[in-house]
Design an enzyme around this catalytic site. Structure first.
Site, PDB file in Angstrom:
ATOM      1  N   GLU A 195      44.186  46.864  18.392  1.00  0.00           N
ATOM      2  CA  GLU A 195      45.489  47.187  17.798  1.00  0.00           C
ATOM      3  C   GLU A 195      45.769  48.694  17.937  1.00  0.00           C
ATOM      4  OE1 GLU A 195      45.638  45.975  13.729  1.00  0.00           O
ATOM      5  OE2 GLU A 195      47.752  46.479  13.494  1.00  0.00           O
ATOM      6  N   GLY A 225      50.839  47.017   6.584  1.00  0.00           N
ATOM      7  CA  GLY A 225      50.746  46.508   5.223  1.00  0.00           C
ATOM      8  C   GLY A 225      49.299  46.243   4.822  1.00  0.00           C
ATOM      9  N   GLY A 226      48.499  45.709   5.792  1.00  0.00           N
ATOM     10  CA  GLY A 226      47.130  45.329   5.475  1.00  0.00           C
ATOM     11  C   GLY A 226      46.080  46.260   6.035  1.00  0.00           C
ATOM     12  N   GLN A 229      45.504  52.314  11.315  1.00  0.00           N
ATOM     13  CA  GLN A 229      44.736  52.718  12.499  1.00  0.00           C
ATOM     14  C   GLN A 229      44.938  54.194  12.816  1.00  0.00           C
ATOM     15  OE1 GLN A 229      47.049  49.912  12.965  1.00  0.00           O
ATOM     16  NE2 GLN A 229      45.383  48.689  12.167  1.00  0.00           N
TER      17      GLN A 229
HETATM   18  O1  LIG Z   1      57.766  46.924  15.988  1.00  0.00           O
HETATM   19  C1  LIG Z   1      57.939  47.526  14.948  1.00  0.00           C
HETATM   20  N1  LIG Z   1      58.964  48.377  14.797  1.00  0.00           N
HETATM   21  C2  LIG Z   1      59.182  49.061  13.655  1.00  0.00           C
HETATM   22  N2  LIG Z   1      58.412  48.956  12.583  1.00  0.00           N
HETATM   23  C3  LIG Z   1      57.382  48.123  12.655  1.00  0.00           C
HETATM   24  C4  LIG Z   1      57.095  47.374  13.807  1.00  0.00           C
HETATM   25  N3  LIG Z   1      56.021  46.649  13.572  1.00  0.00           N
HETATM   26  C5  LIG Z   1      55.637  46.938  12.321  1.00  0.00           C
HETATM   27  N4  LIG Z   1      56.461  47.811  11.755  1.00  0.00           N
HETATM   28  C6  LIG Z   1      56.330  48.387  10.422  1.00  0.00           C
HETATM   29  O2  LIG Z   1      54.998  48.122   9.995  1.00  0.00           O
HETATM   30  C7  LIG Z   1      54.959  48.039   8.583  1.00  0.00           C
HETATM   31  C8  LIG Z   1      54.361  46.750   8.161  1.00  0.00           C
HETATM   32  O3  LIG Z   1      53.144  46.550   8.785  1.00  0.00           O
HETATM   33  P1  LIG Z   1      52.682  45.121   9.291  1.00  0.00           P
HETATM   34  O4  LIG Z   1      53.437  44.033   8.641  1.00  0.00           O
HETATM   35  O5  LIG Z   1      52.723  45.132  10.791  1.00  0.00           O
HETATM   36  O6  LIG Z   1      51.202  45.097   8.747  1.00  0.00           O
HETATM   37  P2  LIG Z   1      49.808  45.097   9.503  1.00  0.00           P
HETATM   38  O7  LIG Z   1      49.987  45.965  10.725  1.00  0.00           O
HETATM   39  O8  LIG Z   1      48.848  45.702   8.538  1.00  0.00           O
HETATM   40  O9  LIG Z   1      49.521  43.683   9.837  1.00  0.00           O
HETATM   41  C9  LIG Z   1      56.395  48.203   8.126  1.00  0.00           C
HETATM   42  O10 LIG Z   1      56.585  49.556   7.836  1.00  0.00           O
HETATM   43  C10 LIG Z   1      57.189  47.827   9.361  1.00  0.00           C
HETATM   44  O11 LIG Z   1      58.452  48.451   9.340  1.00  0.00           O
HETATM   45 CA   LIG Z   2      51.530  46.342  12.324  1.00  0.00          CA
END
Ligand SMILES: O=c1[nH]cnc2c1ncn2[C@@H]1O[C@H](COP(=O)(O)OP(=O)(O)O)[C@@H](O)[C@H]1O
Ligand SMILES: [Ca+2]
Length: 452
Positions: A195, A225-226, A229
């Site tokens: 990632e 959110g979780g 990196q």
């Molecule tokens: O492609 C993207 N464009 C803009 N913001 C993104 C994108 N992907 C994730 N985000 C942002 O990532 C955050 C949420 O993280 P995510 O749901 O991807 O958690 P994770 O990466 O821990 O699984 C939010 O701030 C969301 O706006």
């Molecule tokens: Ca993400």
């Protein structure tokens, strides 16, 4: 009767040979066709992106209407902990010339896949909705040669394995029923290092640093959110020598080898960190969660991963910022590896770093901008102080800014360190999705080379 029987026996003898033979011929034709289609698609798509990465051209944004221009697509689903997003990448290539990534279509839906862990059937609606975007965007005759991939991140990593696999299987079924090109590995949970590395590829590709000799690369910070990196290309040997096992990763892409510092901290994404700071447990809303990061009189509810938690502030006379930062420091204690080198490298920060900075007006919501760690600290102190007097619309703003400020310091960034915050660069989302698409196509090519 005997004749019939004899005839029938004779037929049986023939069919004993004919049926398996017929089946074998059909199977052979089918396998040959699938192999040909797969090889054809991967070879075409890879040959484009290989050069696209190596020589990102100035015509990046031009929408050429030249008739001899070939057009190719790749679809990447980002199944994040807070939402699912589709990225549709469009590449063009004029024969013998450098192919280019010309366009990205992006759409996001909430909540994330993990929210459907106990009702898997419900997860398909959102996936279908996003697939329909791909059908609208990609010309019908290219559907069957367009690779379709979903990679899940922290939300599914944090689920019990069996629940995560059920969700992935459901998505796999939807993908297999779609008209796009799907391989056996079309749906998976991405590991944290991939990632970070993929997001690093994206940002360095979009800033023109990839495969450009003499150009410096930039580091990448993603706060999901979780999980969160940090990835950068170390320039000094001591970083490579002193980093713990699992922090340095070598990878090969498009004929170059990179040795990156990359680590994903599961549970330190903003939403998981909120729950830890509140002292709560994922999926267990049974007790009220009290925090020094809320004003003393505050009482409310927080919905996280489809569960509603009761939340409230502490009754004390101390200042919110001091109390909150003490609590956050406890949560971060000994969790994060520091490196000296980050002080001297340029970094891009995405996701919640961006959202929070934009929310409190540190950067423009559309254009992004630059800020220092100290800007986050000043903003945290300001909003925490303001909250003591006037309740804010977002009760988490003091906690979130305090967390970001301290997390960055834990990584080793000095308060004066300047970051660039970008949601998009050249109209492409700054997410791991583009880098992972390049990486996926690269692996398809390797498979294809083995086949031929
Ligand atoms: O492609 C993207 N464009 C803009 N913001 C993104 C994108 N992907 C994730 N985000 C942002 O990532 C955050 C949420 O993280 P995510 O749901 O991807 O958690 P994770 O990466 O821990 O699984 C939010 O701030 C969301 O706006
Ligand atoms: Ca993400």
């Amino acid at each position: 009767m005997r004749k019939t029987l004899r005839n029938s026996n004779g037929n049986m003898k023939i069919s004993k040979i004919a049926y398996p033979l017929g089946l074998f011929v059909c199977l052979f034709i089918y396998v040959a066709y699938v192999k040909w289609r797969w090889a054809f698609a991967t070879q075409r798509i890879f040959s484009i992106t290989e050069t696209a990465v190596g020589t990102r051209s100035q015509q990046y944004h031009e929408k050429s209407v030249a008739t001899n221009q070939a057009i190719f697509y790749g679809i990447m689903f980002d199944a994040g902990s807070t939402g699912t997003r589709i990225h549709i990448f469009k590449f063009t290539q004029t024969s013998k010339e450098t192919p280019t990534l010309t366009h990205e279509t992006f759409k996001a839906l909430k909540p994330g896949l993990s929210a459907y862990a106990d009702d898997v059937e419900k997860s398909t609606q959102g996936i279908q909705e996003l697939l329909n975007v791909a059908k609208e965007e990609i010309p019908f005759d290219l559907w069957k040669v367009t690779p379709l991939v979903l990679k899940a991140t922290a939300g599914l990593r944090l689920l019990p394995g069996e629940k995560a696999q059920k969700l992935l299987q459901k998505v796999r079924e939807v993908f297999q029923a779609s008209p796009f090109l799907v391989g056996d590995d079309c749906v998976s949970i991405m590991n944290g290092t991939d990632e970070g590395v993929s997001a690093w590829i994206t940002v360095n590709f979009l800033t023109g640093n990839l495969n450009t000799p003499g150009k410096n690369s930039v580091g990448m910070l993603d706060l999901g959110g979780g999980s969160t990196q940090i990835t950068f290309l170390p320039k000094i040997e001591v970083t490579l020598q002193t980093s713990p096992a699992g922090y340095i990763t070598s990878f090969q892409m498009f004929n170059s080898t990179y040795k990156l510092y990359s680590y994903s901290y599961l549970g330190l994404g903003l939403m998981s960190a909120r729950l830890a700071i509140l002292g709560g447990v994922e999926g267990k809303p049974d007790k009220e969660l009290v925090s020094p990061c809320f004003p003393p009189s505050f009482k409310g509810e927080w919905e996280h991963a489809e569960i509603t938690y009761q939340i409230s502030g502490y009754q004390t006379g101390d200042h919110l910022y001091e109390l909150c930062s003490k609590k956050v420091s406890e949560i971060l204690h000994n969790k994060v590896h520091k490196t000296e080198e980050v002080k001297n490298l340029d970094f891009y920060a995405f996701s919640y770093y961006y959202d929070l900075a934009a929310k409190v007006g540190l950067i423009d919501n559309e254009k992004g901008g630059s800020l220092t760690v100290e800007d986050f600290e000043i903003a945290a102190k300001y909003v925490c102080r303001t909250m003591e007097i006037n309740p804010q619309e977002n009760p988490f703003i003091c906690m979130d800014l305090t967390y970001i400020n301290l997390l960055l310091q834990e990584f080793g960034f000095p308060k004066t360190k300047v970051f660039k915050l970008a949601r998009k660069i050249d109209d492409v989302e700054t997410s791991w999705a583009l880098g992972a698409t390049f990486h996926y196509i690269d692996s398809l090519n390797r498979q294809q080379n083995k086949v031929s």
